[in-house]
Write a protein that holds these residues in place. Structure first.
Motif, PDB file in Angstrom:
ATOM      1  N   GLY A 101       4.160 -15.467   7.295  1.00  0.00           N
ATOM      2  CA  GLY A 101       4.362 -16.158   8.559  1.00  0.00           C
ATOM      3  C   GLY A 101       4.774 -15.191   9.652  1.00  0.00           C
ATOM      4  N   THR A 102       5.007 -15.730  10.831  1.00  0.00           N
ATOM      5  CA  THR A 102       5.293 -14.912  12.005  1.00  0.00           C
ATOM      6  C   THR A 102       6.753 -14.477  12.097  1.00  0.00           C
ATOM      7  OG1 THR A 102       5.509 -16.948  13.255  1.00  0.00           O
ATOM      8  CG2 THR A 102       3.408 -15.805  13.436  1.00  0.00           C
TER       9      THR A 102
ATOM     10  N   TYR B  35       0.477  -3.194   5.317  1.00  0.00           N
ATOM     11  CA  TYR B  35       0.580  -4.311   6.243  1.00  0.00           C
ATOM     12  C   TYR B  35       0.975  -3.758   7.609  1.00  0.00           C
ATOM     13  CZ  TYR B  35       0.654  -8.070   2.688  1.00  0.00           C
ATOM     14  OH  TYR B  35       0.335  -8.965   1.699  1.00  0.00           O
ATOM     15  N   ARG B  37       2.838  -5.150  11.437  1.00  0.00           N
ATOM     16  CA  ARG B  37       3.421  -6.211  12.244  1.00  0.00           C
ATOM     17  C   ARG B  37       3.462  -5.764  13.703  1.00  0.00           C
ATOM     18  NH1 ARG B  37       9.054  -9.060  13.366  1.00  0.00           N
ATOM     19  NH2 ARG B  37       8.244 -11.170  13.776  1.00  0.00           N
ATOM     20  N   LYS B  41       4.580 -11.148  15.939  1.00  0.00           N
ATOM     21  CA  LYS B  41       3.454 -11.705  15.168  1.00  0.00           C
ATOM     22  C   LYS B  41       3.762 -11.675  13.673  1.00  0.00           C
ATOM     23  CE  LYS B  41       0.698 -12.056  18.808  1.00  0.00           C
ATOM     24  NZ  LYS B  41       0.189 -13.360  19.297  1.00  0.00           N
ATOM     25  N   GLU B  42       2.811 -12.121  12.893  1.00  0.00           N
ATOM     26  CA  GLU B  42       2.993 -12.120  11.442  1.00  0.00           C
ATOM     27  C   GLU B  42       2.890 -10.709  10.880  1.00  0.00           C
ATOM     28  OE1 GLU B  42       0.294 -12.954  13.009  1.00  0.00           O
ATOM     29  OE2 GLU B  42      -1.515 -12.751  11.768  1.00  0.00           O
ATOM     30  N   ILE B  43       3.385 -10.537   9.660  1.00  0.00           N
ATOM     31  CA  ILE B  43       3.142  -9.298   8.930  1.00  0.00           C
ATOM     32  C   ILE B  43       1.728  -9.432   8.371  1.00  0.00           C
ATOM     33  CG2 ILE B  43       3.902  -7.778   7.081  1.00  0.00           C
ATOM     34  CD1 ILE B  43       6.673  -9.045   7.272  1.00  0.00           C
TER      35      ILE B  43
END
Lengths: 110, 115
Positions: A101-102, B35, B37, B41-43
């Motif tokens: 999620g964010t 990943y 970020r 925002k999302e990862i």
């Protein structure tokens, strides 16, 4: 690509209060839903996780509630403490990886 | 047990330059993930290695990004040439086995700023 919707974006709670963070996910082939906690300058670390053969999992002051039919799960932090101030991420299983999620930035006031 | 190590911790480069990020996973962890970020925002997933092989690179933004994992040990992520939208925190994570059984151990991340 699956998405995970997390809310709220930020949260301010008084010490001793309850913090609640919500997430909703789309279809998933696996059933394992973790929450990660991230402190400034650090990477996310696993906080608690649930397999949805149960509707709730509790570890100390942290509880995950899971509603499989609604595809929603939430993190409850009881008796919130200033040391809980961090960013929290929920995650849902994708294909051999997690979809995050964010994030929710939690601040617990002393 | 040493954790996942990433370096540099911070990098500021100009648009058009090249940057290489490095990740050293926990010894013995065959699964390695990248990943990213972006603020607020999302990862977001970039790619997944199993040993030295790319299992899934569906999240790589474009061909300016190149990831390698030499001999199934450390991994590098090169951005060439860097663009402003590449700014963000790049996380590496490793897992002993299937992630749903063992979970991720994340590094502290590399904060990349492209100016």
């Amino acid at each position: 690509q699956q998405q995970v919707k997390q809310s709220p974006q930020s949260l301010i709670v008084q010490k001793g209060g309850i913090s609640i963070i919500n997430c909703a996910y789309e279809n998933t082939a696996f059933d394992y839903f973790p929450w990660y906690q991230q402190f400034p300058g650090k990477g996310p670390a696993l906080l608690i996780a649930i397999r949805p053969d149960v509707s709730e999992k509790k570890e100390g002051r942290f509880t995950i509630s899971f509603n499989k039919s609604a595809k929603q799960f939430s993190l409850h932090i009881m008796d919130s403490q200033p040391g809980d101030s961090a960013t929290y991420f929920c995650a849902a299983p994708g294909t051999y990886k997690y979809i995050f999620g964010t994030g929710t930035r939690l601040k617990v006031l002393a | 047990e040493a954790g996942v190590t990433q370096f540099p911790s911070h990098s500021v480069i100009e648009k058009g330059q090249t940057v290489t990020l490095r990740c050293d996973p926990i010894s013995g962890h065959d699964n390695l993930y990248w990943y990213r970020r972006v603020m607020g925002k999302e990862i977001k997933f970039l790619l997944h290695f199993v040993k030295e092989s790319k299992q899934d690179e569906s999240g790589m933004p474009n061909n300016r990004f190149l990831a390698e994992r030499t001999g199934g040990t450390y991994s590098t992520l090169k951005v060439q040439p860097a663009e402003l939208e590449d700014s963000g925190v790049y996380f590496c994570a490793s897992s002993q086995g299937r992630v749903f059984d063992y979970g991720y151990t994340f590094g502290s991340g590399t904060r990349l700023t492209v100016v």
